[in-house]
Write an enzyme that holds these catalytic residues in place. Structure first.
Site, PDB file in Angstrom:
ATOM      1  N   LYS A 228       1.749  -3.624   9.075  1.00 23.26           N
ATOM      2  CA  LYS A 228       3.078  -3.002   9.091  1.00 23.26           C
ATOM      3  C   LYS A 228       3.076  -1.827  10.055  1.00 23.26           C
ATOM      4  O   LYS A 228       2.036  -1.201  10.313  1.00 23.26           O
ATOM      5  CB  LYS A 228       3.512  -2.530   7.704  1.00 23.26           C
ATOM      6  CG  LYS A 228       2.664  -1.396   7.081  1.00 23.26           C
ATOM      7  CD  LYS A 228       3.038   0.008   7.531  1.00 23.26           C
ATOM      8  CE  LYS A 228       2.010   1.049   7.064  1.00 23.26           C
ATOM      9  NZ  LYS A 228       2.079   2.313   7.783  1.00 23.26           N
TER      10      LYS A 228
ATOM     11  N   ASP B 205       1.241   0.812  -0.110  1.00 21.30           N
ATOM     12  CA  ASP B 205       1.757  -0.145   0.878  1.00 21.30           C
ATOM     13  C   ASP B 205       1.573  -1.602   0.460  1.00 21.30           C
ATOM     14  O   ASP B 205       2.020  -2.507   1.177  1.00 21.30           O
ATOM     15  CB  ASP B 205       1.063   0.069   2.227  1.00 21.30           C
ATOM     16  CG  ASP B 205       1.419   1.416   2.855  1.00 21.30           C
ATOM     17  OD1 ASP B 205       2.476   1.966   2.516  1.00 21.30           O
ATOM     18  OD2 ASP B 205       0.637   1.892   3.699  1.00 21.30           O
TER      19      ASP B 205
HETATM   20  O1  C5P Z   1      -1.404   4.754  -1.924  1.00 18.59           O
HETATM   21  P1  C5P Z   1      -2.588   4.876  -1.019  1.00 18.59           P
HETATM   22  O2  C5P Z   1      -3.885   4.688  -1.743  1.00 18.59           O
HETATM   23  O3  C5P Z   1      -2.510   4.023   0.189  1.00 18.59           O
HETATM   24  O4  C5P Z   1      -2.559   6.382  -0.506  1.00 18.59           O
HETATM   25  C1  C5P Z   1      -3.665   6.974   0.136  1.00 18.59           C
HETATM   26  C2  C5P Z   1      -3.476   8.468   0.162  1.00 18.59           C
HETATM   27  O5  C5P Z   1      -2.353   8.800   1.012  1.00 18.59           O
HETATM   28  C3  C5P Z   1      -3.131   9.076  -1.176  1.00 18.59           C
HETATM   29  O6  C5P Z   1      -4.295   9.384  -1.902  1.00 18.59           O
HETATM   30  C4  C5P Z   1      -2.360  10.325  -0.771  1.00 18.59           C
HETATM   31  O7  C5P Z   1      -3.249  11.342  -0.379  1.00 18.59           O
HETATM   32  C5  C5P Z   1      -1.626   9.874   0.469  1.00 18.59           C
HETATM   33  N1  C5P Z   1      -0.243   9.440   0.186  1.00 18.59           N
HETATM   34  C6  C5P Z   1       0.715  10.408  -0.129  1.00 18.59           C
HETATM   35  N2  C5P Z   1       1.999  10.014  -0.394  1.00 18.59           N
HETATM   36  C7  C5P Z   1       2.353   8.711  -0.320  1.00 18.59           C
HETATM   37  C8  C5P Z   1       1.412   7.717   0.001  1.00 18.59           C
HETATM   38  C9  C5P Z   1       0.108   8.112   0.252  1.00 18.59           C
HETATM   39  O8  C5P Z   1       0.405  11.597  -0.161  1.00 18.59           O
HETATM   40  N3  C5P Z   1       3.615   8.387  -0.569  1.00 18.59           N
END
Ligand code: C5P
Length: 343
Positions: free
Chosen positions: A18, A149
């Site tokens: 993406k 995601d």
């Molecule tokens: O959800 P995911 O594991 O991909 O997110 C990785 C990191 O990115 C999270 O631990 C956070 O620090 C950051 N993040 C965030 N806000 C979001 C998505 C991700 O702060 N909406």
């Protein structure tokens, strides 16, 4: 690239990368995430994940960035298999242990949601292998627990994400868009880029100058003046002009409306990305933007021929590790015909 081994009972799913056409980031939440408005757009750069019955769960990886992909329980595809097995309980047939083969084309830690893509493909493939018949909504719910995601990697197309990015609404989009993706020499951890974004915003609020690079990274002291309005940490809102441009199907209208609140943070951690963005703009890109948390840069072209020319020019500028030409939107994670999977 090592071909996927064909095995009896093996199921393969294909899943796209993406990019974000808009990424508006709100303030830090108490759970460590940020509220977002994201316009996700799935592009034709695919990973493939094959699952087959095994005595114990294991993972093998081939292709782009394979050395950086964890092979243990922290691998998102492994987590996905475990999460689906737990969710379905007794509904599945046979053992829930699988051999997972991941064939990567999506670079790791690139702002293209490659790890989330592999989790989504593992969910789709195991759902089929185990006959567990989870619907799209159920898979998305399981996926959201694995990464913000993952639900979009399941859905594909173009969609507006809210919450931490996991609440999706399909967007109305006309036509197809031609992109050039430029990969950076090394990855950026998503959490590090969000943290840099928070530090930049805090410094702006204080009216000062701060080191935005984490220790050990290519330190860059960034002086902070008046921020562009889009960078302020306010409640994120959808850009209705962008949505209208996407409905019109005119890349020339879409290009100037691409925005990413994480771009200043990614640039602060990887200052050389400025040169890549400039190379794209100087060579006719209609829009040039860091993809998600970076360091991949995405360049919009008017058509496929213009994208080819742009890819050649960016490669010649020597500002990135590799360049690929893709188009979007494309569908989300889906099963691959077993014959097509091995060609
Ligand atoms: O959800 P995911 O594991 O991909 O997110 C990785 C990191 O990115 C999270 O631990 C956070 O620090 C950051 N993040 C965030 N806000 C979001 C998505 C991700 O702060 N909406």
């Amino acid at each position: 690239m090592t071909p996927i081994t064909r095995q009896a009972g093996a199921i393969t799913a294909r899943v796209p990368a993406k990019i974000n056409l808009q990424l508006s980031v709100g303030p830090l939440r108490s759970d460590g995430y940020h509220d977002l408005v994201s316009v996700f757009h799935a592009v034709s750069l695919f990973d493939e994940v094959t699952v087959s019955p095994a005595d114990r769960t294991s993972v093998v990886v081939s292709g782009e960035g394979k050395a950086e992909v964890p092979l243990g329980p922290s691998n998102l595809a492994v987590k996905a298999v475990g999460a689906l097995a737990k969710a379905i309980g007794h509904r599945g047939r046979g053992t829930n242990a699988v051999r997972i083969q991941i064939r990567k084309r999506i670079p790791v830690a690139a702002g293209l949601a490659g790890g989330s893509a592999d989790a989504a493909a593992a969910l789709v493939a195991c759902n089929e292998l185990w006959g567990s018949r989870c619907g799209a909504a159920e898979l998305a719910e399981i996926g959201a627990q694995l990464g913000s995601d993952v639900p979009f990697a399941l859905l594909g197309g173009t969609a507006v994400g809210t919450g931490r990015g996991e609440q999706l609404t399909r967007a109305l989009v006309s036509g197809s868009y031609n992109w050039v993706l430029a990969f950076g020499p090394s990855g950026l951890a998503t959490g590090d880029v969000y943290a840099a974004c928070d530090r930049l915003r805090a410094a702006r609020a204080a009216g000062g100058s701060v080191p935005v690079s984490a220790p050990g990274r290519d330190a860059a002291w960034t002086s902070v003046g008046s921020p562009p309005r889009a960078s302020l940490s306010t409640t994120p809102r959808i850009n209705t002009s962008l949505m209208a441009a996407l409905r019109s199907g005119d890349p020339a209208a879409v290009g100037p409306l691409l925005t990413n609140d994480l771009q200043p943070a990614a640039l602060s951690l990887r200052p050389l990305l400025r040169r890549a963005l400039a190379a794209g703009r100087e060579n006719g890109a209609l829009g040039a933007i860091v993809s998600g948390s970076g360091p991949t840069c995405a360049f919009l072209a008017s058509d496929a021929d213009a994208a080819s020319d742009l890819a050649v020019a960016i490669t010649g500028a020597g500002v990135c590790r590799a360049v690929v030409q893709v188009y979007g939107p494309v569908p989300g994670a889906s099963l691959v015909d077993p014959v097509a999977a091995v060609t």
